[in-house]
Motif scaffolding. Sequence first.
Motif, PDB file in Angstrom:
ATOM      1  N   ILE A 456       0.835  -1.203   0.000  1.00 27.01           N
ATOM      2  CA  ILE A 456       0.000   0.000   0.000  1.00 27.01           C
ATOM      3  C   ILE A 456       0.867   1.249   0.000  1.00 27.01           C
ATOM      4  O   ILE A 456       0.615   2.219  -0.748  1.00 27.01           O
ATOM      5  CB  ILE A 456      -0.951  -0.013   1.212  1.00 27.01           C
ATOM      6  CG1 ILE A 456      -1.995  -1.134   1.056  1.00 27.01           C
ATOM      7  CG2 ILE A 456      -1.659   1.333   1.378  1.00 27.01           C
ATOM      8  CD1 ILE A 456      -2.817  -1.390   2.306  1.00 27.01           C
ATOM      9  N   ARG A 457       1.919   1.240   0.810  1.00 27.04           N
ATOM     10  CA  ARG A 457       2.812   2.402   0.876  1.00 27.04           C
ATOM     11  C   ARG A 457       3.526   2.634  -0.454  1.00 27.04           C
ATOM     12  O   ARG A 457       3.702   3.775  -0.903  1.00 27.04           O
ATOM     13  CB  ARG A 457       3.827   2.202   2.004  1.00 27.04           C
ATOM     14  CG  ARG A 457       4.779   3.369   2.210  1.00 27.04           C
ATOM     15  CD  ARG A 457       4.017   4.632   2.495  1.00 27.04           C
ATOM     16  NE  ARG A 457       4.903   5.774   2.663  1.00 27.04           N
ATOM     17  CZ  ARG A 457       4.528   7.035   2.514  1.00 27.04           C
ATOM     18  NH1 ARG A 457       3.266   7.323   2.179  1.00 27.04           N
ATOM     19  NH2 ARG A 457       5.396   8.005   2.697  1.00 27.04           N
ATOM     20  N   ILE A 458       3.935   1.516  -1.120  1.00 34.03           N
ATOM     21  CA  ILE A 458       4.621   1.642  -2.416  1.00 34.03           C
ATOM     22  C   ILE A 458       3.683   2.252  -3.457  1.00 34.03           C
ATOM     23  O   ILE A 458       4.067   3.129  -4.247  1.00 34.03           O
ATOM     24  CB  ILE A 458       5.142   0.261  -2.872  1.00 34.03           C
ATOM     25  CG1 ILE A 458       6.331  -0.154  -1.997  1.00 34.03           C
ATOM     26  CG2 ILE A 458       5.540   0.278  -4.352  1.00 34.03           C
ATOM     27  CD1 ILE A 458       6.769  -1.584  -2.202  1.00 34.03           C
ATOM     28  N   ARG A 459       2.420   1.793  -3.467  1.00 31.19           N
ATOM     29  CA  ARG A 459       1.444   2.353  -4.407  1.00 31.19           C
ATOM     30  C   ARG A 459       1.220   3.843  -4.164  1.00 31.19           C
ATOM     31  O   ARG A 459       1.093   4.633  -5.104  1.00 31.19           O
ATOM     32  CB  ARG A 459       0.124   1.590  -4.295  1.00 31.19           C
ATOM     33  CG  ARG A 459       0.183   0.156  -4.794  1.00 31.19           C
ATOM     34  CD  ARG A 459      -1.210  -0.437  -4.981  1.00 31.19           C
ATOM     35  NE  ARG A 459      -1.139  -1.876  -5.071  1.00 31.19           N
ATOM     36  CZ  ARG A 459      -1.379  -2.706  -4.070  1.00 31.19           C
ATOM     37  NH1 ARG A 459      -1.712  -2.223  -2.890  1.00 31.19           N
ATOM     38  NH2 ARG A 459      -1.292  -4.021  -4.242  1.00 31.19           N
ATOM     39  N   GLN A 460       1.154   4.227  -2.883  1.00 34.68           N
ATOM     40  CA  GLN A 460       0.986   5.646  -2.556  1.00 34.68           C
ATOM     41  C   GLN A 460       2.159   6.474  -3.071  1.00 34.68           C
ATOM     42  O   GLN A 460       1.971   7.557  -3.646  1.00 34.68           O
ATOM     43  CB  GLN A 460       0.851   5.807  -1.037  1.00 34.68           C
ATOM     44  CG  GLN A 460      -0.481   5.309  -0.463  1.00 34.68           C
ATOM     45  CD  GLN A 460      -0.511   5.392   1.045  1.00 34.68           C
ATOM     46  OE1 GLN A 460       0.531   5.521   1.700  1.00 34.68           O
ATOM     47  NE2 GLN A 460      -1.713   5.323   1.617  1.00 34.68           N
ATOM     48  N   LEU A 461       3.382   5.963  -2.881  1.00 37.05           N
ATOM     49  CA  LEU A 461       4.561   6.688  -3.356  1.00 37.05           C
ATOM     50  C   LEU A 461       4.582   6.771  -4.877  1.00 37.05           C
ATOM     51  O   LEU A 461       4.966   7.812  -5.464  1.00 37.05           O
ATOM     52  CB  LEU A 461       5.833   5.995  -2.836  1.00 37.05           C
ATOM     53  CG  LEU A 461       6.073   6.096  -1.331  1.00 37.05           C
ATOM     54  CD1 LEU A 461       7.253   5.215  -0.917  1.00 37.05           C
ATOM     55  CD2 LEU A 461       6.351   7.547  -0.929  1.00 37.05           C
ATOM     56  N   GLU A 464       2.084   9.430  -5.882  1.00 34.27           N
ATOM     57  CA  GLU A 464       2.621  10.764  -5.588  1.00 34.27           C
ATOM     58  C   GLU A 464       3.658  11.159  -6.630  1.00 34.27           C
ATOM     59  O   GLU A 464       3.722  12.317  -7.089  1.00 34.27           O
ATOM     60  CB  GLU A 464       3.225  10.787  -4.180  1.00 34.27           C
ATOM     61  CG  GLU A 464       2.192  10.718  -3.058  1.00 34.27           C
ATOM     62  CD  GLU A 464       2.850  10.680  -1.694  1.00 34.27           C
ATOM     63  OE1 GLU A 464       4.090  10.808  -1.621  1.00 34.27           O
ATOM     64  OE2 GLU A 464       2.127  10.508  -0.693  1.00 34.27           O
ATOM     65  N   LEU A 465       4.509  10.180  -7.012  1.00 31.84           N
ATOM     66  CA  LEU A 465       5.542  10.461  -8.010  1.00 31.84           C
ATOM     67  C   LEU A 465       4.916  10.788  -9.366  1.00 31.84           C
ATOM     68  O   LEU A 465       5.338  11.726 -10.060  1.00 31.84           O
ATOM     69  CB  LEU A 465       6.476   9.261  -8.129  1.00 31.84           C
ATOM     70  CG  LEU A 465       7.633   9.398  -9.116  1.00 31.84           C
ATOM     71  CD1 LEU A 465       8.547  10.568  -8.725  1.00 31.84           C
ATOM     72  CD2 LEU A 465       8.439   8.107  -9.173  1.00 31.84           C
ATOM     73  N   LYS A 466       3.867  10.044  -9.738  1.00 31.11           N
ATOM     74  CA  LYS A 466       3.175  10.284 -11.004  1.00 31.11           C
ATOM     75  C   LYS A 466       2.524  11.656 -11.022  1.00 31.11           C
ATOM     76  O   LYS A 466       2.610  12.416 -12.011  1.00 31.11           O
ATOM     77  CB  LYS A 466       2.133   9.197 -11.226  1.00 31.11           C
ATOM     78  CG  LYS A 466       1.414   9.280 -12.559  1.00 31.11           C
ATOM     79  CD  LYS A 466       0.434   8.128 -12.700  1.00 31.11           C
ATOM     80  CE  LYS A 466      -0.295   8.243 -14.028  1.00 31.11           C
ATOM     81  NZ  LYS A 466      -1.297   7.136 -14.182  1.00 31.11           N
ATOM     82  N   ASN A 467       1.864  12.003  -9.921  1.00 34.75           N
ATOM     83  CA  ASN A 467       1.218  13.325  -9.818  1.00 34.75           C
ATOM     84  C   ASN A 467       2.243  14.447  -9.894  1.00 34.75           C
ATOM     85  O   ASN A 467       2.003  15.503 -10.480  1.00 34.75           O
ATOM     86  CB  ASN A 467       0.406  13.431  -8.535  1.00 34.75           C
ATOM     87  CG  ASN A 467      -0.800  12.504  -8.551  1.00 34.75           C
ATOM     88  OD1 ASN A 467      -1.303  12.142  -9.616  1.00 34.75           O
ATOM     89  ND2 ASN A 467      -1.283  12.138  -7.357  1.00 34.75           N
ATOM     90  N   PHE A 468       3.391  14.193  -9.250  1.00 36.39           N
ATOM     91  CA  PHE A 468       4.459  15.214  -9.272  1.00 36.39           C
ATOM     92  C   PHE A 468       4.954  15.450 -10.691  1.00 36.39           C
ATOM     93  O   PHE A 468       5.172  16.580 -11.109  1.00 36.39           O
ATOM     94  CB  PHE A 468       5.583  14.755  -8.350  1.00 36.39           C
ATOM     95  CG  PHE A 468       6.763  15.672  -8.349  1.00 36.39           C
ATOM     96  CD1 PHE A 468       6.726  16.889  -7.661  1.00 36.39           C
ATOM     97  CD2 PHE A 468       7.919  15.347  -9.071  1.00 36.39           C
ATOM     98  CE1 PHE A 468       7.814  17.738  -7.665  1.00 36.39           C
ATOM     99  CE2 PHE A 468       8.985  16.203  -9.076  1.00 36.39           C
ATOM    100  CZ  PHE A 468       8.944  17.397  -8.373  1.00 36.39           C
ATOM    101  N   ARG A 469       5.142  14.381 -11.455  1.00 42.69           N
ATOM    102  CA  ARG A 469       5.645  14.518 -12.820  1.00 42.69           C
ATOM    103  C   ARG A 469       4.633  15.188 -13.751  1.00 42.69           C
ATOM    104  O   ARG A 469       5.005  15.901 -14.698  1.00 42.69           O
ATOM    105  CB  ARG A 469       6.005  13.118 -13.373  1.00 42.69           C
ATOM    106  CG  ARG A 469       7.276  12.554 -12.775  1.00 42.69           C
ATOM    107  CD  ARG A 469       7.496  11.120 -13.251  1.00 42.69           C
ATOM    108  NE  ARG A 469       8.759  10.598 -12.757  1.00 42.69           N
ATOM    109  CZ  ARG A 469       9.124   9.326 -12.860  1.00 42.69           C
ATOM    110  NH1 ARG A 469       8.301   8.459 -13.456  1.00 42.69           N
ATOM    111  NH2 ARG A 469      10.296   8.920 -12.419  1.00 42.69           N
ATOM    112  N   ASN A 470       3.354  14.954 -13.485  1.00 48.30           N
ATOM    113  CA  ASN A 470       2.326  15.517 -14.354  1.00 48.30           C
ATOM    114  C   ASN A 470       1.882  16.917 -13.929  1.00 48.30           C
ATOM    115  O   ASN A 470       0.998  17.502 -14.562  1.00 48.30           O
ATOM    116  CB  ASN A 470       1.096  14.600 -14.389  1.00 48.30           C
ATOM    117  CG  ASN A 470       1.407  13.261 -15.044  1.00 48.30           C
ATOM    118  OD1 ASN A 470       2.304  13.193 -15.876  1.00 48.30           O
ATOM    119  ND2 ASN A 470       0.665  12.228 -14.679  1.00 48.30           N
ATOM    120  N   SER A 471       2.428  17.441 -12.900  1.00 46.71           N
ATOM    121  CA  SER A 471       2.027  18.757 -12.432  1.00 46.71           C
ATOM    122  C   SER A 471       2.496  19.837 -13.414  1.00 46.71           C
ATOM    123  O   SER A 471       3.536  19.685 -14.064  1.00 46.71           O
ATOM    124  CB  SER A 471       2.597  19.034 -11.034  1.00 46.71           C
ATOM    125  OG  SER A 471       3.984  19.076 -11.077  1.00 46.71           O
TER     126      SER A 471
END
Length: 475
Positions: A456-461, A464-471
């Motif tokens: 679950i923690r890996i999926r959350q990270l 977050e990484l995907k959202n950061f790149r698409n910002s």
Amino acid sequence: MSWRPQYRSSKFRNVYGKAASREHCFDGIPITKNVHDNHFCAVNARFLAIVTESAGGGSFLVIPLEQTGRIEPNYPKVCGHQGNVLDIKWNPFIENIIASCSEDTSVRIWEIPEGGLKRNMTEAVLELYGHSRRVGLVEWHPTTNNILFSAGYDYKVLIWNLEIGEPVKMIDCHTDVILCMSFNTDGSLLATTCKDKKLRVVEPRSGRVLQEASCKNHRVNRVVFLGSTKRLLTTGVSRWNTRQIALWDQEDLSMPLIEEEIDGLSGLLFPFYDADTHMLYLAGKGDGNIRYYEIGSEKPYLSYLMEFRSPAPQKGLGVMPKHGLDVSACEVFRFYKLITLKGLIEPISMIVPRRSETYQEDIYPMTPGTEPALTPDEWLSGVNRDPILVSLKEGYKRNSKIVFKAPVREKKSVVVNGIDLLENVPPRTENELLRMFFRQQDEIRRLKDELSQKDIRIRQLQLELKNFRNSPKNN
């Protein structure tokens, strides 16, 4: 057996039990709730030790005898074991040395400071590892200093020489859990009872079984040597599940000399023998009474005297050594009764009623003192010697000059009789296998939960990484 007193010529016919007043008891003690069939109590002329209920390991209290009354909840404990403490015994020759054994497979030797504990004691002066399963019994040799016997659930009895801190002999004649050990007067013979329903008389140095009784009609639980009379007394259960005692000739265990039924209760019967007065005391676990008898050399051998009665059930009983008794009050025996429901330790004195206030020599013969008769090397080489006797006439208060010195040694494999005791583990019982299975299942569930949390923690990270790149800021 008739329970009426047999009026005959005996100086102990009128012995009576006297419980101490409340201010002379030890109150507020969280006595262990462990169901192991031991006394969980040990006493000598200076200290009282009681196994207590504790979490995260095993502990016991050590209280100076004069410190009666209510014990504070935060009173210092001896708490170095990682598992429940199953038995404790004071060294008969050094009054501030106590041995304990535990479910953590160890036997430990503790040195109690003068005046008792001021803080929790976690470091033992000596830790003994040789059993592959929990250790249920410890016994000091009655005439030799620094010789200790321990019996474990690996069906072995180890003989420890504490001067070197190693096991020097191993008795491996038992096929099941050892329930009780008892020495004769000079310590040349060891009697044991076992869960395999057999009574054995063993020569401890060689491990040779001298006599063996297969008790089909009398399932033995406890055994005690009757001083120098060459007789044994056992308590157990008859084929009709009634409590029973049996008297045996130590040189011929083919048949008991007598068998007597006591009652139909289910609690274990603890026997206590006083070699000086030839009196036998029977106390049942969960009972409130203590029966006592006089033992003779001729039939009927056992003569019922009287019974001390109390409404409070006892979990176990500690016994004061002879040199700690009050001879001015004609006290011939003293119990320390564990009352779990009240958290109370109650002294009970057995008294011979006498009008004269002078010393009564007929009820206080010469008795074993606190000086050992042998060194470990002498006993291991085959020497037997009776205990050194003392008179109680002047109120025996002599302190032993012996000092315990723990050996300095490195941890290593424990080899006795050519066998590494820590590697040679006996086959596990069905109950132990079931416990292991459930523990492993719990461990598997715990690891699965940890893995799912990590996933679950890996999926959350990753999210977050995907959202950061698409910002928009990063485009």
